[in-house]
Design a protein around this motif. Structure first.
Motif, mmCIF file in Angstrom:
data_model
loop_
_atom_site.group_PDB
_atom_site.id
_atom_site.type_symbol
_atom_site.label_atom_id
_atom_site.label_comp_id
_atom_site.label_asym_id
_atom_site.label_seq_id
_atom_site.Cartn_x
_atom_site.Cartn_y
_atom_site.Cartn_z
ATOM 1 N N ARG A 1 1.257 -1.215 -0.021
ATOM 2 C CA ARG A 1 0.415 0.441 -0.026
ATOM 3 C C ARG A 1 1.100 0.970 -0.049
ATOM 4 O O ARG A 1 1.750 0.955 0.529
ATOM 5 N N THR A 2 0.513 2.108 -0.606
ATOM 6 C CA THR A 2 1.174 3.796 -0.376
ATOM 7 C C THR A 2 1.095 3.852 0.965
ATOM 8 O O THR A 2 -0.233 3.753 1.550
ATOM 9 N N VAL A 3 1.386 4.926 0.715
ATOM 10 C CA VAL A 3 0.905 5.925 2.606
ATOM 11 C C VAL A 3 -0.160 6.480 2.415
ATOM 12 O O VAL A 3 -0.869 6.655 3.155
ATOM 13 N N ASP A 4 -0.561 7.018 1.056
ATOM 14 C CA ASP A 4 -2.401 7.205 1.479
ATOM 15 C C ASP A 4 -2.581 6.200 1.104
ATOM 16 O O ASP A 4 -4.164 6.431 0.634
ATOM 17 N N GLY A 5 -2.581 4.826 0.617
ATOM 18 C CA GLY A 5 -3.995 4.324 1.147
ATOM 19 C C GLY A 5 -3.848 2.816 0.018
ATOM 20 O O GLY A 5 -5.212 2.035 0.025
ATOM 21 N N LEU A 6 -3.338 3.764 -1.509
ATOM 22 C CA LEU A 6 -3.140 3.159 -2.534
ATOM 23 C C LEU A 6 -3.074 1.296 -2.503
ATOM 24 O O LEU A 6 -1.803 1.431 -2.220
ATOM 25 N N VAL A 7 -3.767 0.145 -2.914
ATOM 26 C CA VAL A 7 -3.658 -0.953 -3.060
ATOM 27 C C VAL A 7 -2.391 -1.370 -3.789
ATOM 28 O O VAL A 7 -2.753 -1.122 -5.332
ATOM 29 N N ILE A 8 -1.764 -1.217 -4.030
ATOM 30 C CA ILE A 8 -0.639 -1.868 -5.240
ATOM 31 C C ILE A 8 -0.700 -3.158 -5.330
ATOM 32 O O ILE A 8 -0.111 -3.980 -4.685
ATOM 33 N N PHE A 9 -0.857 -3.934 -6.506
ATOM 34 C CA PHE A 9 -0.639 -5.174 -6.730
ATOM 35 C C PHE A 9 1.023 -5.490 -7.671
ATOM 36 O O PHE A 9 1.013 -5.114 -8.500
ATOM 37 N N VAL A 10 2.106 -5.874 -6.778
ATOM 38 C CA VAL A 10 3.600 -6.460 -7.726
ATOM 39 C C VAL A 10 3.569 -7.744 -7.843
ATOM 40 O O VAL A 10 3.925 -8.644 -6.837
ATOM 41 N N GLU A 11 3.504 -8.016 -9.038
ATOM 42 C CA GLU A 11 3.815 -9.298 -9.196
ATOM 43 C C GLU A 11 4.796 -9.838 -9.115
ATOM 44 O O GLU A 11 6.126 -9.045 -8.932
ATOM 45 N N ASP A 12 4.692 -10.715 -8.665
ATOM 46 C CA ASP A 12 6.104 -11.978 -8.049
ATOM 47 C C ASP A 12 7.031 -11.161 -6.921
ATOM 48 O O ASP A 12 7.620 -11.592 -6.002
ATOM 49 N N ALA A 13 5.971 -10.468 -6.213
ATOM 50 C CA ALA A 13 6.421 -9.936 -4.652
ATOM 51 C C ALA A 13 5.754 -10.979 -3.901
ATOM 52 O O ALA A 13 5.087 -11.503 -4.249
ATOM 53 N N LEU A 14 7.005 -10.869 -2.825
ATOM 54 C CA LEU A 14 6.204 -12.191 -1.351
ATOM 55 C C LEU A 14 6.131 -11.053 -0.340
ATOM 56 O O LEU A 14 6.317 -9.930 -0.327
ATOM 57 N N PRO A 15 5.300 -11.745 -0.107
ATOM 58 C CA PRO A 15 5.099 -10.967 1.525
ATOM 59 C C PRO A 15 6.573 -11.352 2.405
ATOM 60 O O PRO A 15 7.763 -12.136 2.382
ATOM 61 N N GLY A 16 6.685 -9.892 3.026
ATOM 62 C CA GLY A 16 7.361 -9.923 4.388
ATOM 63 C C GLY A 16 9.298 -8.810 3.493
ATOM 64 O O GLY A 16 9.896 -8.687 3.685
ATOM 65 N N GLN A 17 8.476 -8.695 2.153
ATOM 66 C CA GLN A 17 9.673 -8.356 1.665
ATOM 67 C C GLN A 17 9.369 -6.374 0.735
ATOM 68 O O GLN A 17 8.512 -6.457 1.134
ATOM 69 N N ARG A 18 10.521 -6.242 1.172
ATOM 70 C CA ARG A 18 10.565 -4.401 0.910
ATOM 71 C C ARG A 18 11.415 -4.577 -0.379
ATOM 72 O O ARG A 18 11.822 -4.646 -0.776
ATOM 73 N N VAL A 19 9.717 -3.872 -1.234
ATOM 74 C CA VAL A 19 11.156 -3.586 -2.785
ATOM 75 C C VAL A 19 10.913 -2.686 -3.339
ATOM 76 O O VAL A 19 9.606 -1.236 -3.179
ATOM 77 N N VAL A 20 10.835 -2.581 -4.829
ATOM 78 C CA VAL A 20 10.805 -0.830 -5.500
ATOM 79 C C VAL A 20 10.073 -2.188 -6.369
ATOM 80 O O VAL A 20 9.893 -2.411 -6.650
#
Ligand SMILES: C[S@@+](CC[C@H](N)C(=O)[O-])C[C@H]1O[C@@H](n2cnc3c(N)ncnc32)[C@H](O)[C@@H]1O
Length: 462
Positions: free
Chosen positions: A17-36
């Motif tokens: 989620r962005t700071v203002d709450g927008l949900v972002i679906f990130v392909e291939d990303a895993l729970p617990g990751q911090r990603v760009v």
């Protein structure tokens, strides 16, 4: 943008989620990751993004087994620890029932894991194509890759006009891949081209390999265009397959005149054996024809059917409807504990299999009717008033007519088996608005390393 990924969304993308709450679906990303992540598409309430860098790895990340991981559309979650896959699937079902079904605190149990994590698929549908997908190592020297206009394997994710010339796959047992490689080699040298939907020309279309896991029987279905002059090539290939793999008990040749890229056909020639294989589930034997639906995870299906039968709560006298019955698996597994079972199914060869299966197992209280479920349920009373209805529709869920008709049949229990929680949620919601209460939803993982999840649910009459 930088994002914390806090869970895995249904479909397999990581959710941040962005700071203002927008949900972002990130392909291939895993729970617990911090990603760009790089934003690709913005909708009103959410956005899709591509993973560009992992800044902090997830504690649940693991090493994928397959060399094609990352390119192949077959299984995308191999890099997530299995316990985390299971936990995510339970959470997704609960979330979907709340959001789409409108259920408040739905009775969702923790997902039941698949008995096997690899080698669990009893059916593979490999595709031929005239544009070979080059993997990262091949891209370094594309001109050195031979036969770039011939490939047999699976599609890269989201690229329906490309084929990965498969070297390995861990979803079926190794024999399936060995058979596929023999077909790769033989068809590649045949001088006949793969079919292409671009010009609707070419010969080779699909290769279906099915395994009777418990019986040791194998079926190979070669699907081609309808070109009588090329039949000799298919016959020779069938002989070669049988010589190298004597355990292949059935080989069929299906020809298709359709322009659609689906592994079905107009005519089936039986080249070796009876044209079908048998499988054992729950102590019964089932015949499976090339066109008939059959659960792809044999041991998982056994567990699923056991759960479905337990939820049906049969006492010995009930009339059970098995709507969307396929080859009759659920109906026949329930027949011994019911008064009578009636299965409804559209695909004629599956109905023929279901009838043969009743006979094969000496079950005389089962009958199977061929036709469209909605049309037949309208005539419901012809088969008697059901005490229990089992529903196991395709991914699209129940057609509006079926949704409307089912509650009116008056069954005291409805057992709903589903491979798509989003359509399940909508269907359960409507059935509940018409006199039923949702008692339990059990997710089962029939498809490890893929985003799919199966569920079996019980509804009882209020
Ligand atoms: C998910 S499969 C379930 C099969 C079976 N219960 C099993 O476990 O093997 C769905 C089945 O519904 C059948 N089907 C699809 N549309 C149908 C319709 N309109 N009426 C009846 N059956 C249909 C398909 O042919 C397929 O066999």
């Amino acid at each position: 943008m930088e994002l914390e990924i806090d869970r895995l969304a249904y479909g397999g993308s990581g959710l941040g989620r962005t700071v203002d709450g927008l949900v972002i679906f990130v392909e291939d990303a895993l729970p617990g990751q911090r990603v760009v992540a790089q934003i690709r598409k913005v909708k009103k309430h959410f956005a899709y993004a591509r993973l560009t860098e992992v800044l902090r790895q997830s504690p649940q990340a693991c090493e994928p087994r397959c060399a094609h991981f990352g390119s192949c559309g077959g299984c995308r979650l191999q890099h997530l620890d299995y316990a985390a896959q299971i936990a995510a699937k339970s959470e997704q079902v609960r979330d979907i029932l709340e959001r789409i079904g409108g259920f408040d605190d739905p009775p969702v149990e923790p997902a039941i894991p698949s008995p096997a994590l690899y080698g669990y698929r009893n059916k593979m549908e490999y595709s031929f194509g005239d544009v070979r997908w080059l993997e990262p190592d091949e891209m370094e020297e594309p001109q050195s890759v031979p036969d770039r206009d011939f490939a047999l394997g699976l599609h890269p994710r989201g690229r329906w006009n490309r084929i990965i010339h498969l070297r390995e796959c861990h979803l079926p047992s190794p024999r399936s891949v060995e058979i596929m490689k023999l077909v790769q080699e033989s068809t590649g040298k045949s001088g006949l081209n793969p079919y292409t939907t671009k010009t609707n020309t070419g010969y080779w279309r699909f290769l279906v390999v099915r395994e009777g896991v418990r019986t040791g029987q194998w079926l190979v279905d070669l699907i081609t265009s309808d070109e009588p002059k090329a039949r000799g090539e298919v016959d020779a290939l069938a002989r070669r397959i049988k010589a190298v793999f004597p355990e292949v008990t059935a080989i069929t040749h299906t020809t298709s005149r359709s322009k659609a890229a689906v592994a079905t056909g107009d005519e089936v020639r039986v080249l070796v054996g009876p044209g079908y294989i048998e499988e054992e589930i729950g102590g019964l034997r089932f015949r499976i024809s090339p066109r008939a639906f059959f659960q792809t995870n044999t041991a998982g299906a056994e567990r699923l059917y056991r759960e479905a039968r337990a939820l049906a709560g049969l006492g010995g006298d009930e009339l059970v409807y098995d709507v969307y019955c396929g080859t009759g698996t659920i109906a026949l597994l329930m027949a011994a504990q019911a008064g009578r079972v009636v299965g409804f199914e559209l695909e004629p060869s599956a109905v023929a299999d279901a009838r043969a299966n009743a006979e094969l197992n000496g079950l005389e209280n089962a009958e199977f009717v061929q036709g469209d479920a909605a049309k037949m349920l309208r005539e419901g009373p012809v088969w008697g008033e059901p005490d229990v209805i089992v529903l196991d529709p395709p991914r699209a869920g129940l057609l509006p007519d079926v949704r409307r008709l089912v509650p009116g049949l008056g069954a005291s229990r409805i057992v709903y088996v589903s491979c798509n929680p989003t359509t399940l949620a909508a269907d359960l919601s409507e059935i509940c608005m018409n006199g039923y209460r949702l008692r339990i939803v059990k997710p089962l993982d029939m498809f490890p390393h893929t985003p799919h999840v199966e569920c079996v649910s019980l509804l009882t009459r209020r």
